[in-house]
Design a protein around this motif. Sequence first.
Motif, PDB file in Angstrom:
ATOM      1  N   VAL A  14      65.137 -66.161 -16.338  1.00  0.00           N
ATOM      2  CA  VAL A  14      65.063 -67.570 -15.962  1.00  0.00           C
ATOM      3  C   VAL A  14      65.076 -67.752 -14.448  1.00  0.00           C
ATOM      4  N   ARG A  15      65.784 -66.882 -13.733  1.00  0.00           N
ATOM      5  CA  ARG A  15      65.929 -67.053 -12.283  1.00  0.00           C
ATOM      6  C   ARG A  15      64.586 -67.080 -11.569  1.00  0.00           C
ATOM      7  N   GLN A  16      63.589 -66.337 -12.090  1.00  0.00           N
ATOM      8  CA  GLN A  16      62.278 -66.359 -11.431  1.00  0.00           C
ATOM      9  C   GLN A  16      61.649 -67.740 -11.491  1.00  0.00           C
ATOM     10  N   ILE A  65      55.712 -70.786 -19.076  1.00  0.00           N
ATOM     11  CA  ILE A  65      56.520 -69.566 -19.011  1.00  0.00           C
ATOM     12  C   ILE A  65      55.857 -68.450 -19.810  1.00  0.00           C
ATOM     13  N   GLU A  66      56.231 -67.216 -19.498  1.00  0.00           N
ATOM     14  CA  GLU A  66      55.671 -66.044 -20.197  1.00  0.00           C
ATOM     15  C   GLU A  66      56.692 -64.917 -20.152  1.00  0.00           C
ATOM     16  N   ASP A  67      56.302 -63.755 -20.681  1.00  0.00           N
ATOM     17  CA  ASP A  67      57.147 -62.558 -20.648  1.00  0.00           C
ATOM     18  C   ASP A  67      58.507 -62.784 -21.290  1.00  0.00           C
ATOM     19  N   ASN A  68      58.515 -63.380 -22.482  1.00  0.00           N
ATOM     20  CA  ASN A  68      59.769 -63.535 -23.218  1.00  0.00           C
ATOM     21  C   ASN A  68      59.563 -63.094 -24.667  1.00  0.00           C
ATOM     22  N   PRO A  69      60.586 -62.545 -25.297  1.00  0.00           N
ATOM     23  CA  PRO A  69      60.426 -61.970 -26.651  1.00  0.00           C
ATOM     24  C   PRO A  69      60.125 -62.992 -27.735  1.00  0.00           C
ATOM     25  N   PHE A  70      60.341 -64.275 -27.451  1.00  0.00           N
ATOM     26  CA  PHE A  70      60.132 -65.298 -28.469  1.00  0.00           C
ATOM     27  C   PHE A  70      58.773 -65.990 -28.353  1.00  0.00           C
ATOM     28  N   LYS A  71      57.970 -65.574 -27.347  1.00  0.00           N
ATOM     29  CA  LYS A  71      56.640 -66.134 -27.114  1.00  0.00           C
ATOM     30  C   LYS A  71      56.689 -67.639 -26.825  1.00  0.00           C
ATOM     31  N   TRP A  72      57.758 -68.086 -26.169  1.00  0.00           N
ATOM     32  CA  TRP A  72      57.816 -69.474 -25.724  1.00  0.00           C
ATOM     33  C   TRP A  72      56.757 -69.679 -24.642  1.00  0.00           C
ATOM     34  N   GLU A  73      56.123 -70.829 -24.652  1.00  0.00           N
ATOM     35  CA  GLU A  73      55.014 -71.081 -23.733  1.00  0.00           C
ATOM     36  C   GLU A  73      55.371 -72.040 -22.607  1.00  0.00           C
ATOM     37  N   GLU A  76      62.924 -74.928  -7.121  1.00  0.00           N
ATOM     38  CA  GLU A  76      63.824 -75.473  -6.116  1.00  0.00           C
ATOM     39  C   GLU A  76      63.315 -76.775  -5.504  1.00  0.00           C
ATOM     40  N   CYS A  77      62.014 -76.854  -5.268  1.00  0.00           N
ATOM     41  CA  CYS A  77      61.465 -78.051  -4.618  1.00  0.00           C
ATOM     42  C   CYS A  77      61.542 -79.276  -5.531  1.00  0.00           C
TER      43      CYS A  77
END
Length: 304
Positions: free
Chosen positions: A237-239, A258-266, A245-246
Amino acid sequence: MKGEESVQLQRIEKRVFPDNSPSYAEILLTTIQEMNREENLLTALDLFTQRSLELFNCDLAAIYLFEQGKYKLYSISSRDDKYRETVMLSEFPQDFRETCTEVVEMDEEWVLPLSHFDKTLGAYILKGKRAQSKDERLAVFVKQVISIISSFIFERMLRIDSLDREQALTLLLRGTEILVRADSEEQLLSEAGEMAMEILFLPGGFFLLESAEGTWEMRSPFGRLKQEMEWDWRTWVRQYISKEECCLRNAKVHFLDIEDNPFKWERVWIHPLQTHSGVVGELWLMNAGKHLNDQKQEILAAFI
């Protein structure tokens, strides 16, 4: 709706099949009456696609509905497994011919739009040979069928939305009572997160709050994030927080893909948390798709 159906059906010329079986209009009227008795939309659409095989003497009938920016296959009926398998492995609309309101009798595939007052509802697909392909009246009849089934789907969707809003309101009222009795901020956030997930039918999320030192901390994960033990979701999540921040003091609802998560959340939907002093944090909600429909956005606004 029944009165409207009767008026429309009166305009359809009754065509009796050679064996004196029911006419197009009679089959359609009986089908709609049976569909009206079904409480479940999926069951009603299954009945309609099954009867479509008889109405149009085709090998396959399918209905896609447009949800959250995508077409989803809701119902499919076929005489031959090869047609079913082909459609099940296909993506709509890219793997089908272009949607068209005009019917060409000799075509082997019809892709017809389902809409109501310019609102896109989905698509109705018919594939395979037709014994009645030379009957010009069939093209007129198809348009009547599309009008009636579109009205049926639109009415059912309104009913479903109304029931969902009523259920969400009940949960909001019940949840408010629980939140008022919270003994600490942590308990308040934990209860609020679970409540958001239950009302919005989303898989999980967390709160991003400003600490006393002025830093932003991830707190009170809920849903899949709370249960996840093997995946370091906080680092993941930190990325996205760095990209965010803006916008941290932006008072508008926004989102990040979003990408690169095991649950394939978009997509993650980000809702600012405001007090009289301004934005003090955000509620991050994970979503399997890229859209929150109007109803969910209304419920989310009421919740916040």
